[in-house]
Write an enzyme that holds these catalytic residues in place. Structure first.
Site: not given
Ligand code: PMP
Length: 404
Positions: A122, A199, A202, A225, A362
């Site tokens: 991203h 990261d 998700q 999220k 992104c």
């Protein structure tokens, strides 16, 4: 095309007042809808118990401070941190990565050092590293993807040198749903003496995460999220790394003692939380973590895996549809339709009460690699069920009819 009934449905749709009946919300990878327990905590915090934290001498403020710090303990417990002091509240994953880029990489890296990213990152896990690399004279290398569009760890092993000081990778790709073997990536990074940032944006909403078991050095995620509020997220870092890092921003709350001659700083996590924090955001995140924990991350993962399998199976039967990402992608299905721009897919699906995301997500370097301008992306959450997959497939069939 009929889609089989989802026997693992979680049956929590009624918890989400912002999802009207008949609306298939398939954009959870962008942001998740909020369950009632989260909304209730937010309403109560602003409407009944509100006060500032860390400063007040009155009871209400002391209570709010306890609640804010209880949220930090809940986060620490949720991701397996050794201590709540390792958990810094930030605005979201983007701010968490920028904080590490400025305060860790910006002070530890030297000209000629190298940072390793992957081709599917991203923008928020690319641009902060470019900014710091440019300033310092460091270089960025990019790990390619395997044929099934996962980060190629064999290639990474071959690329790593002792010039690499940092590896920064997505746990789950927001475009492809590819899941990283974090433990192996960490082992490879540590093998050359590099630190590894994951990261987890998700991953955290869809699988159990234990940062110590994964053996990473930094882990970031966003509250919104994870069914929590916007404007709150978490940077977790190993205690020794945080201790050695200079502050991110200056201001109230991050100090030990201020004079015009010199200021000494508070220990982490306060050192990295200048100013009045997003108090209610932290409380909302606490409620969101309780919510997903009560359902169970393993059940959520199984549920979303079943929905992804149904969607991929049904979409693969439509000739003009091209699917991206691995078969076992986590909660996310990216696709395109020959001769139809993804924005047109999104617009027609909207007419059918199906909300998906269309665009570059992104991740422009990934789009360049795939040689496409954009994809359509359906992403699942706890509230989705087989009826949503069926609505998606009906909508796609209509798109293919319209565009011949
Ligand atoms: N990384 C990934 C993989 C993401 O999906 C996102 C959000 N789309 C981000 C980072 C950035 O998160 P935020 O905008 O909440 O800071």
């Amino acid at each position: 095309m009929t889609v089989a009934t989802d026997t693992r449905a979680l049956d929590v749709l009624a918890d989400f007042p912002a999802i009207p009946e008949g609306w298939a919300y398939l954009d959870t990878a962008a942001t998740a809808q909020k369950p009632k327990p989260v909304l209730d905590v937010i309403a109560r915090a602003y409407g009944e118990t509100y006060a500032t934290v860390h400063r007040g001498v009155y009871q209400r403020s002391a209570d709010m401070t306890l609640a804010y710090e209880a949220a930090r303990r809940r986060v620490a417990d949720f991701i397996g941190a050794a201590s709540p002091d390792e958990c810094v509240f930030v605005r979201g994953a983007t701010e968490g990565i920028n904080l590490v880029a400025q305060c860790w990489a910006g002070t530890q890296l030297r000209a000629g050092d190298r940072i390793l990213l992957s081709a599917l990152e991203h923008h928020s896990n690319i641009v902060p590293w470019q900014m710091v690399a440019e300033r310092i004279g460091a270089h960025i290398d990019v790990v390619p993807l395997t044929d099934d569009q996962c980060i190629d760890l064999d290639a990474m092993a071959a690329m790593l040198t002792d010039q690499h000081k940092l590896v920064a990778l997505a746990h789950v790709s927001n475009v492809l749903g590819s899941v990283l073997d974090v433990k192996r990536a960490a082992q490879l990074a540590h093998g050359v003496g590099a630190k590894i940032l994951i990261d987890g944006c998700q991953a955290v909403p869809r699988m159990a995460v234990d940062v110590r078991d994964l053996d990473c050095d930094f882990y970031v995620f966003s509250g919104h999220k994870l069914y929590g509020p916007t404007g709150i997220g978490v940077l977790w870092a190993r205690g020794d790394l945080l201790d050695a890092m200079p502050p991110y921003q200056g201001g109230g709350s991050m100090i030990d003692r201020v004079t015009f001659e010199k200021t000494s700083y508070a220990p982490p996590p306060g050192r990295f939380e200048a100013g009045t924090p997003h108090i209610v955001g932290a409380l909302g995140l606490h409620a969101a973590i309780d919510y997903v924990a009560e359902i169970g991350l393993d059940r959520i993962h199984a549920h979303e895996t079943a929905l992804v399998a149904q969607a991929r199976e049904a979409l693969s039967q439509i000739n003009s549809v091209r699917l991206y990402g691995p078969e076992d992608s986590a909660g996310i299905v990216s696709f395109s339709i020959q001769g139809v721009h993804p924005h047109d897919i999104g617009t027609i699906l909207d007419e059918e009460q199906v909300a998906i995301r269309a665009g570059h997500h992104c991740a422009q370097p990934l789009m360049d690699l795939l040689d496409i301008p954009a994809t359509a992306r359906a992403s699942f959450g706890v509230y989705n069920n087989a009826a949503d997959v069926a609505a998606l497939v009906r909508g796609i069939e209509r798109v293919t009819r319209i565009f011949g």
